[in-house]
Structures are given as structure tokens and as C-alpha cells.
Design a protein around this motif. Structure first.
Motif, short mmCIF file in Angstrom:
data_model
loop_
_atom_site.label_atom_id
_atom_site.label_comp_id
_atom_site.label_asym_id
_atom_site.label_seq_id
_atom_site.Cartn_x
_atom_site.Cartn_y
_atom_site.Cartn_z
N TYR A 305 9.47 -6.02 -3.44
CA TYR A 305 10.51 -5.03 -3.69
C TYR A 305 9.93 -3.61 -3.69
N LEU A 306 8.82 -3.49 -4.43
CA LEU A 306 8.26 -2.14 -4.63
C LEU A 306 7.79 -1.52 -3.31
N SER A 307 7.17 -2.33 -2.44
CA SER A 307 6.65 -1.77 -1.18
C SER A 307 7.78 -1.16 -0.36
N ASP A 308 8.89 -1.87 -0.26
CA ASP A 308 9.99 -1.34 0.55
C ASP A 308 10.66 -0.15 -0.13
N ALA A 309 10.80 -0.23 -1.45
CA ALA A 309 11.46 0.88 -2.16
C ALA A 309 10.61 2.15 -2.05
N VAL A 310 9.31 2.02 -2.22
CA VAL A 310 8.46 3.21 -2.17
C VAL A 310 8.39 3.74 -0.73
N ALA A 311 8.35 2.82 0.24
CA ALA A 311 8.33 3.26 1.65
C ALA A 311 9.59 4.08 1.96
N ALA A 312 10.72 3.68 1.37
CA ALA A 312 11.97 4.41 1.63
C ALA A 312 11.89 5.85 1.12
N GLU A 313 11.05 6.07 0.10
CA GLU A 313 10.93 7.42 -0.46
C GLU A 313 10.32 8.40 0.54
N VAL A 314 9.56 7.88 1.51
CA VAL A 314 8.88 8.80 2.45
C VAL A 314 9.33 8.62 3.89
N GLY A 315 10.41 7.87 4.13
CA GLY A 315 10.88 7.76 5.51
C GLY A 315 11.19 6.35 5.97
N GLY A 316 10.85 5.33 5.17
CA GLY A 316 11.29 3.97 5.46
C GLY A 316 10.57 3.28 6.59
N VAL A 317 11.32 2.36 7.24
CA VAL A 317 10.68 1.43 8.17
C VAL A 317 9.99 2.10 9.35
N GLY A 318 10.43 3.28 9.70
CA GLY A 318 9.83 3.92 10.87
C GLY A 318 8.42 4.40 10.64
N ILE A 319 7.95 4.32 9.42
CA ILE A 319 6.64 4.94 9.15
C ILE A 319 5.69 4.09 8.31
N ALA A 320 6.22 3.14 7.52
CA ALA A 320 5.36 2.45 6.56
C ALA A 320 4.44 1.42 7.22
N PRO A 321 3.11 1.61 7.13
CA PRO A 321 2.21 0.64 7.73
C PRO A 321 1.78 -0.45 6.74
N GLY A 322 1.12 -1.47 7.24
CA GLY A 322 0.65 -2.52 6.35
C GLY A 322 -0.48 -3.33 6.95
N GLY A 323 -1.21 -4.00 6.06
CA GLY A 323 -2.27 -4.90 6.51
C GLY A 323 -2.34 -6.08 5.58
N ASN A 324 -2.65 -7.25 6.15
CA ASN A 324 -2.87 -8.44 5.32
C ASN A 324 -4.35 -8.74 5.40
N ILE A 325 -5.01 -8.69 4.24
CA ILE A 325 -6.47 -8.71 4.25
C ILE A 325 -6.99 -9.79 3.30
N GLY A 326 -7.92 -10.61 3.81
CA GLY A 326 -8.57 -11.61 2.97
C GLY A 326 -9.93 -11.08 2.57
N ASP A 327 -10.93 -11.97 2.43
CA ASP A 327 -12.26 -11.47 2.07
C ASP A 327 -12.79 -10.58 3.20
N PHE A 328 -12.58 -11.00 4.44
CA PHE A 328 -12.97 -10.15 5.58
C PHE A 328 -11.92 -10.10 6.68
N ILE A 329 -11.31 -11.26 6.94
CA ILE A 329 -10.33 -11.30 8.03
C ILE A 329 -9.15 -10.41 7.67
N ALA A 330 -8.73 -9.63 8.66
CA ALA A 330 -7.60 -8.72 8.41
C ALA A 330 -6.65 -8.76 9.59
N VAL A 331 -5.36 -8.84 9.29
CA VAL A 331 -4.33 -8.74 10.32
C VAL A 331 -3.40 -7.60 9.90
N PHE A 332 -3.48 -6.49 10.61
CA PHE A 332 -2.62 -5.34 10.32
C PHE A 332 -1.29 -5.56 11.03
N GLU A 333 -0.22 -4.96 10.52
CA GLU A 333 1.09 -5.26 11.13
C GLU A 333 2.11 -4.16 10.88
N ALA A 334 3.04 -4.06 11.83
CA ALA A 334 4.23 -3.24 11.60
C ALA A 334 4.98 -3.90 10.45
#
Ligand code: NAD
Length: 414
Positions: A305-334
Motif C-alpha cells: 500500500y505504502l509504495s503506491d501511495a507514496v509514489a502517487a505523491e511524486v507523479g505515480g506510475v509514470g515515474i516510480a521505479p523498483g527492484g527486487n533484490i536478494g542477497d545478490f541476485i537482482a531483478v529491477f522492474e517497471a
């Protein structure tokens, strides 16, 4: 490692892990997934911008060798499944990858490829930096005060939730067990859900957040929980967070109480403050006093909830980036979906994927290239050259296509 459809670029070298650190060659092979819907449009645009930023930052000494990995509709065409096993192998083998949005098939099939991917690769931290760029339309009067990095736990809580439908034999058995064995009552005929939150899972997420805060010179880590109501899951998350800070980062952290008692509210150089907020008040404070927050660590559902709500404060889906990160493996994503309505029209905003790629560059340690992208983006948006979604919220904007926006970014790097 042999692959059926994936072709590793011959000019590149793989990223490896040695002595607990990423070893990044000058021509690293990095995986990318185009994604569905608008995915190919925004991926094409972003690849051009990322490559240009790396070329300009390192004068040709470094270059990413991109390796296409298939998930979603393109994978279904090639392998007969949207989630082929060799994509998982490739993400692990290449260590660092980025993906466009994927359509979740409606009515049957898997719940979500994105969720399955996070679980299969144990990418336990969903990292979402949220900051404002001047000119980006925002509902806040002072969006420039928002500059946080959210670390959301990615493998437990509702993502590992177990549910039984109301009236099912399982729910009835569980209800009886709760009543007879544990003396716990639930309304008869209820649907029942369980959510696990473990010490191991909480601590590794919070450890990552604290390490990031220290390395990035941030000021605080806020633990966001609902421990006033769920004392042994959400409350434990909070407790384990403070315990971890005390046990593993004692010289580098202090609590809010210590900050006020010993330092008059002004944090000493080199130390970060560990604080906590109950989830509901956190939503208020992120709107009313966003400057008080910096790095945030939170269990899965609050973080969702918080990630989307805070992203909306600065422009929403068109701008908010993200990454899913383990100990080393990382998959960044829209972080947005595949917006099927705009697929193939070259109009979508590439910002979310673009900044996910900037996070990827940061993760490789190529900070100069990441900074070039942020600087160019700032200049182009400040000149009011934007895609349709921003244009309709801005006065005097020049609306451009996805590919034109990318070209403007590359030009702004010169
Ligand atoms: P969506 O994010 O695709 O779209 C929501 C709204 O935002 C729509 O109006 C869309 O047109 C707009 N939008 C999204 N991205 C945009 C961009 N880059 N530029 C301009 N406008 C943009 O969400 P949805 O419509 O709920 O879902 C569509 C599909 O995407 C579903 O199959 C869903 O499961 C999937 N999805 C995937 C992800 C992911 O891959 N991470 C995330 C969310 C949804």
C-alpha cells in the motif's frame, strides 16, 4: 550453462559474486525482459537511453551487453508457458536483470508471474526509491520534500499467506482446532487466513535497509508496522528491527529516544536513527511531514500500500521505479502494469522503467551513468517535454511519443 532460446552475447562477460561482493566486468552481460503490452515500446526507448548514459559516462570503456530473457506472452509463444524455467536459470546465472511489465492472465493460470519470480529467486527485498523531479505533476504542494527509499519484505506476510474459504472443510477443521486446542474463537463459518512473519525474514530485510542507509549517507530507517493490533507478527517485526540495530549496528545507529535524550534531537555525524511508526499514522505523516522520513522498512502488505501511495505523491506510475533484490541476485522492474490499451502505440511514459535501469546502474556501481540519466530527465521534464500522461496534467506541455522522449533524454546528456 546451455539455453534453449536465450542467446548470451559473445562480447560480454558474466557478473559474478566473490568475497561477498559483486564483481562487475567492463562489458557485463545483463538480462532484460521486454514485457507485455507497452513493455516493448518502453524497453526499446530505455535501452537507448541506458546505453547512451554508459557510453557518455565512461567514454566507451564500459558497455552493457544486453541478453534478452523471455517471460510473459513472448515466452508463451516460444516455450508454451509464460514462466519458463530457463528464465529463472538466466536470472540466477546473470545475477542482474531488468524487466518490463507482464500481463497477468485473467481467469485461471498462475496468480502473478511477478510474485512467483520473487519467491522462486528469494528476492526478499522490494526496493522502491521515491523522489520528486521539478515539473513532474504532483498532488502535493511541496512534493520536493518526498525523498524516501522503501524496503518492502517480499517473501512473507500475505505473499506467503494461507487462506481457506468460508464454509470449506479446511476452514471448519481449522476453526475447530483453534477452539478446542488453542482456546481461540472465530465467528463460525468464517473464511480464515494466516500470515507468517519470521525473525529471519524480518531481520534480513531490515539489515539490507540499514546497510543501504549507512552506505547512502541517509539519516534514518523507519520500521512501519501494525504492531498495536497484531503484536506477534507486526509487533515482532518492530521488535526484531530494534534488536538487529542494537546487535549488529550498535556503533552506527541510535533510537529516537536516545536521539532526544543524548543529542537534543540532532543526529551525530555518521549515525542513523532507527524509529518506528504504526502503519496508519505513517500514511498521514508521509503526506503531512514527508521530510521526516528517509529509508523505510516494512512487511509485505503495508509496503504494498505504502509504495503506491507514496509514489502517487511524486507523479505515480509514470515515474516510480523498483527492484527486487536478494542477497545478490537482482531483478529491477517497471512498477506499473502492461497498460494494454496503449500497447504498440509508442505513447507510454518510460519513466518507471528508465529509473529502474538507473537503479540497476547504481547497483553495478556505475553511479556516474545513473546520475547522467537523472540529470537529463530533470532537464527534459523541466522543459515541459513529456508523454501524454504528464502532458494532460501540465500547462503548456509539449506532448511527445515514447521514442521522442527517449531521444530528448539522450540529447540532454550532451
Ligand atoms: P496498469 O499499471 O497497466 O495501468 C493502470 C493505469 O495506468 C492505466 O490507465 C494505464 O494506461 C496507466 N499506465 C500504466 N503504465 C503507464 C505508463 N508507463 N505510461 C502511461 N500510462 C500508464 O495496471 P492494470 O491496468 O491494473 O493492469 C494491466 C495488466 O498489467 C494486468 O494484466 C496486470 O495484472 C498487469 N500488472 C503487471 C504489473 C507488473 O508487471 N509489475 C504490475 C501491475 C499490473
Amino acid at each position: 550453462m546451455t539455453y534453449q532460446h536465450i542467446r548470451l552475447p559473445v562480447a560480454g562477460e558474466k557478473i559474478t559474486v566473490r568475497d561477498n561482493r559483486l564483481q562487475v566486468p567492463d562489458r557485463p552481460i545483463v538480462g532484460y525482459v521486454e514485457g507485455d503490452g507497452i513493455g516493448p515500446d518502453i524497453t526499446r526507448a530505455c535501452l537507448g537511453v541506458w546505453n547512451a548514459a554508459v557510453a557518455r559516462a565512461y567514454g566507451g570503456r564500459r558497455a552493457i551487453q544486453w541478453c534478452e530473457v523471455y517471460l510473459g506472452e513472448k515466452a508463451a509463444g516460444l516455450y508454451g508457458t509464460p514462466f519458463p524455467e530457463e528464465a529463472l536459470r538466466a536470472f540466477a546465472d546473470l545475477v542482474v536483470s531488468i524487466k518490463g511489465p507482464l500481463t497477468t492472465p485473467v481467469g485461471g493460470g498462475m496468480r502473478s508471474i511477478n510474485v512467483a519470480l520473487r519467491q522462486a529467486l528469494d528476492l526478499y527485498a522490494c526496493v522502491r526509491p521515491v523522489r520528486h523531479f521539478p515539473g513532474v505533476p504532483s498532488p502535493l504542494r511541496h512534493p520536493e520534500k518526498v525523498d524516501v527509499v522503501i524496503f518492502r519484505e517480499n517473501t512473507e506476510d500475505v505473499y506467503a499467506g494461507i487462506e481457506f474459504p468460508a464454509g470449506s472443510a479446511e476452514a471448519e477443521r481449522l476453526e475447530r482446532f483453534l477452539r478446542e486446542e488453542l482456546g481461540a474463537k472465530v465467528p463460525p463459518g468464517s473464511a480464515l487466513g494466516l500470515k507468517p512473519i519470521s525473525e529471519f525474514g524480518s531481520k534480513r530485510l531490515i539489515r539490507k535497509a540499514i546497510r543501504y542507509a549507512l552506505e547512502a549517507g541517509r539519516k534514518s530507517v523507519t520500521l512501519v508496522h501494525k504492531g498495536n493490533i497484531m503484536k506477534y507478527t507486526e509487533g515482532a517485526f518492530r521488535h526484531w528491527g530494534y534488536e538487529l540495530a542494537r546487535d549488529e549496528f550498535s556503533g552506527q545507529t541510535l533510537t529516537e529516544e536516545e536521539l532526544h535524550a543524548a543529542y537534543g534531537g540532532r543526529p551525530p555525524e555518521g549515525k542513523i536513527v532507527i524509529k518506528d511508526r504504526i502503519a496508519d499514522i505513517m500514511f498521514q505523516q508521509m503526506l503531512l511531514r514527508p521530510a521526516e522520513f528517509d529509508v523505510i522498512a516494512t512487511p509485505n502488505l503495508n509496503g504494498d500500500y505504502l509504495s503506491d501511495a507514496v509514489a502517487a505523491e511524486v507523479g505515480g506510475v509514470g515515474i516510480a521505479p523498483g527492484g527486487n533484490i536478494g542477497d545478490f541476485i537482482a531483478v529491477f522492474e517497471a512498477t506499473h502494469g502492461s497498460a494494454p490499451k496503449y500497447a504498440g502505440k509508442d505513447v507510454a511514459n518510460p519513466g518507471s522503467l528508465l529509473f529502474s535501469g538507473a537503479m540497476l546502474l547504481d547497483y553495478l556501481g556505475w553511479k556516474e551513468a545513473a546520475q547522467l540519466i537523472a540529470d537529463a530527465y530533470g532537464r527534459v521534464v523541466a522543459s515541459k517535454t513529456v508523454t501524454y500522461d504528464f502532458a494532460r496534467q501540465m500547462e503548456g506541455a509539449r506532448e511527445v511519443r515514447t521514442s521522442e522522449f527517449a531521444a530528448a533524454l539522450v540529447k540532454a546528456m550532451d
